[in-house]
Structures are given as C-alpha cells and as structure tokens.
Scaffold this active site. Structure first.
Site, PDB file in Angstrom:
ATOM      1  N   ASP A  38       0.834  -1.203   0.000  1.00 26.90           N
ATOM      2  CA  ASP A  38       0.000   0.000   0.000  1.00 26.90           C
ATOM      3  C   ASP A  38       0.865   1.248   0.000  1.00 26.90           C
ATOM      4  OD1 ASP A  38      -2.656  -1.265   0.214  1.00 26.90           O
ATOM      5  OD2 ASP A  38      -1.870  -1.981   2.122  1.00 26.90           O
ATOM      6  N   GLY A  58     -12.526 -13.367   0.866  1.00 26.62           N
ATOM      7  CA  GLY A  58     -12.743 -14.723   1.349  1.00 26.62           C
ATOM      8  C   GLY A  58     -12.434 -14.924   2.820  1.00 26.62           C
ATOM      9  N   GLU A 102       0.425 -13.491   3.546  1.00 24.23           N
ATOM     10  CA  GLU A 102       1.255 -12.682   2.649  1.00 24.23           C
ATOM     11  C   GLU A 102       2.562 -12.301   3.338  1.00 24.23           C
ATOM     12  OE1 GLU A 102      -0.625  -9.303   0.649  1.00 24.23           O
ATOM     13  OE2 GLU A 102      -2.559 -10.148   1.232  1.00 24.23           O
TER      14      GLU A 102
END
Length: 285
Positions: free
Chosen positions: A125, A143, A150
């Site tokens: 980000d 989901g 990650e």
C-alpha cells in the site's frame, strides 16, 4: 477512543464489495477508464521485469496479492506456457493469488512453515523511501483471509520484491496500519493500541461489509482463522514504521500487523516513463 457500548459479534466472513464507478446518467467515466488503463500499463512493465529478471527455472515462487502481483502472475503463466520458464511452483498468499495462478496455469503448492521459497513478490500500500519499510493489508480482504500469510511468505523468501507505483514510494507514510487480533477481549486490545498512539491515531474494528464505525458496525470482520482486524488510522505522518511495528507487536492479543520491515528486499517502482529497482541503499537500475 473505542467505546465500550454496542458491541456486536459475527461469524460472517468478509464479502468482497464490487463498486461500479459511473456518472449519474449510468455511463462509465472516460477519465476513470483512462486512469485504470494507464495504471495497468505501468504495473505490467514492472510486473514483467520482476518475473523476467528474478524468476529462474526450478524456483519456488511466493505469489503476492493485488493488481501488480496479479499481472506478474499472468506473465509468469505466459512464460511457462511458451516454455521460456519451467519447473516453477507457486505459493499463493491469498484467494486472489491462487485464483490468478490457476487461470494462468501456474502449478501451486500451499504454504507451510519451513518451506523453501526462492523468490516472492507482493504489492504494498505504501513504502517508506530509503528504508523500504512497507504497509500491506489496507485493501478489502477477500474470502475472510487476512494478510498474515502474505507477510509470512515475504519474510520466508530468500529474495523478496515489492511492486508499487511511484506515488506509493514516499518519504512520509500516512494512513492506516491494519492489525490482526484475537477476538477474545478484542476491546481491551484495541484500547491498549489506542493508548499507544493517543492523539496521533484512531482505532476502528474493520467491518465485513456495510458501514464502518469504531466497533466494526453490525457485522465486524471475522477472518477464517477466527480473528478480528483493527485499522489503526494515523491522523499525522508515521515518523517511524519500525517503532510502530515493535510497539503494536508487544500488545497482548495482537496476532500480527501489516508492517513489513527488517527483511532483505527491494522495490520495483512503476512510473509513466520508466521502471526503477531500488534496494535499501541505492537505485539498482
């Protein structure tokens, strides 16, 4: 400060929200389409370079999440199909990356502790210029998955690359830092985090869908691992991401946060005119 009133709980997972950006007449904005197309072109060149330069035959590759990572996965699949790469195994970091890899024809294996990952890439980000500390996890989670996997893949890889746009590579870091926490006594955890940054940040529990408020609305997010996500929303520049990460990690009930720091990494930075590779000390090319 987080209020102690009107506490709601829910076992609902996050439902992705699809927004149509239109004029009041019902037509798609041409300027918006042009902006998206331009962004996709920039990211494609960065994604292509990432795969072409760093992925080699026989590698186990951690597959990131986000627009740029999706393009890198597509290009990886193209290289596998034309035979210029072979014997690649992808480790998806999310439902998104697993879906993109399946469509692109990239063979997959699941992440496990101790797995050898040769190279991994992911979107960020925002990245702090110079130190390459980054924030991930601001986007809408899919989901019911959090960003924790990650981050585990990023920190496990022998080599790791962020793929970002030029405006995401910045000297001053603003905005929110997501924090995954245990559901039990979540309010106490949130209040302790709030006290850490009193006057500099607000702490909101992320909703699964619907309107947000400090408590997460009527349907606060519960991840597939049974955790809540708090968004620590900084109202002034974050002066030291590493210090923020260390402070948050010490709070009881915190599972992990969206700050990636103190790992060997580099950034692939996309702009209109060029793609730059930057490590922690220099511009590579």
């Amino acid at each position: 400060m987080i209020s102690r009133t009107n506490i709601y709980t829910s076992s609902k997972w996050n439902i992705p929200l699809v927004r149509n950006i239109r004029h009041s007449q019902g037509h798609v904005s041409k300027s918006r389409v042009a902006c998206v197309a331009e962004s996709g072109t920039m990211f494609f060149e960065a994604a292509k370079l990432t795969v072409d330069r760093y992925v080699k035959n026989g590698m186990v590759v951690g597959l990131g999440s986000g627009a740029a990572s999706g393009l890198a996965i597509q290009h990886l699949g193209k290289r596998l199909k034309d035979g210029s790469l072979r014997d690649i195994v992808g480790i998806p970091s999310s439902t998104f990356s697993a879906t993109e890899a399946a469509k692109a024809g990239v063979p997959l294996n699941s992440y496990e502790d101790g797995i050898q990952i040769d190279f991994a890439f992911n979107d960020a980000d925002v990245i702090e210029e110079g130190f390459l500390m980054a924030v991930i996890g601001r986007r809408k989670l899919e989901g019911g998955k959090s960003f924790v996997e990650e981050k585990m893949i990023a920190t496990s890889a022998d080599k790791f690359a962020f793929i970002v746009a030029e405006e995401q590579y910045t000297k001053e870091t603003y905005g929110l830092v997501p924090v995954v926490i245990n559901c039990g006594n979540w309010l106490l955890t949130g209040e302790e985090i709030d006290d850490l940054f009193l006057g500099d940040a607000e702490v909101w529990r992320r909703p699964a869908f619907g309107n947000a408020d400090p408590l997460g609305g009527d349907f606060p997010m519960v991840t597939t691992d049974g955790h809540h996500v708090l968004d620590v929303i900084f109202t002034s520049p974050i002066l030291d991401l590493g210090k923020v990460a260390g402070s948050i990690k010490k709070v009881a009930g915190v599972v992990d946060h969206g700050i990636i720091h103190d790992i060997p990494c580099f950034a692939v930075i996309a702009s209109k005119n060029q793609v730059k590779l930057v490590d922690k000390t220099s511009v590579i090319s």
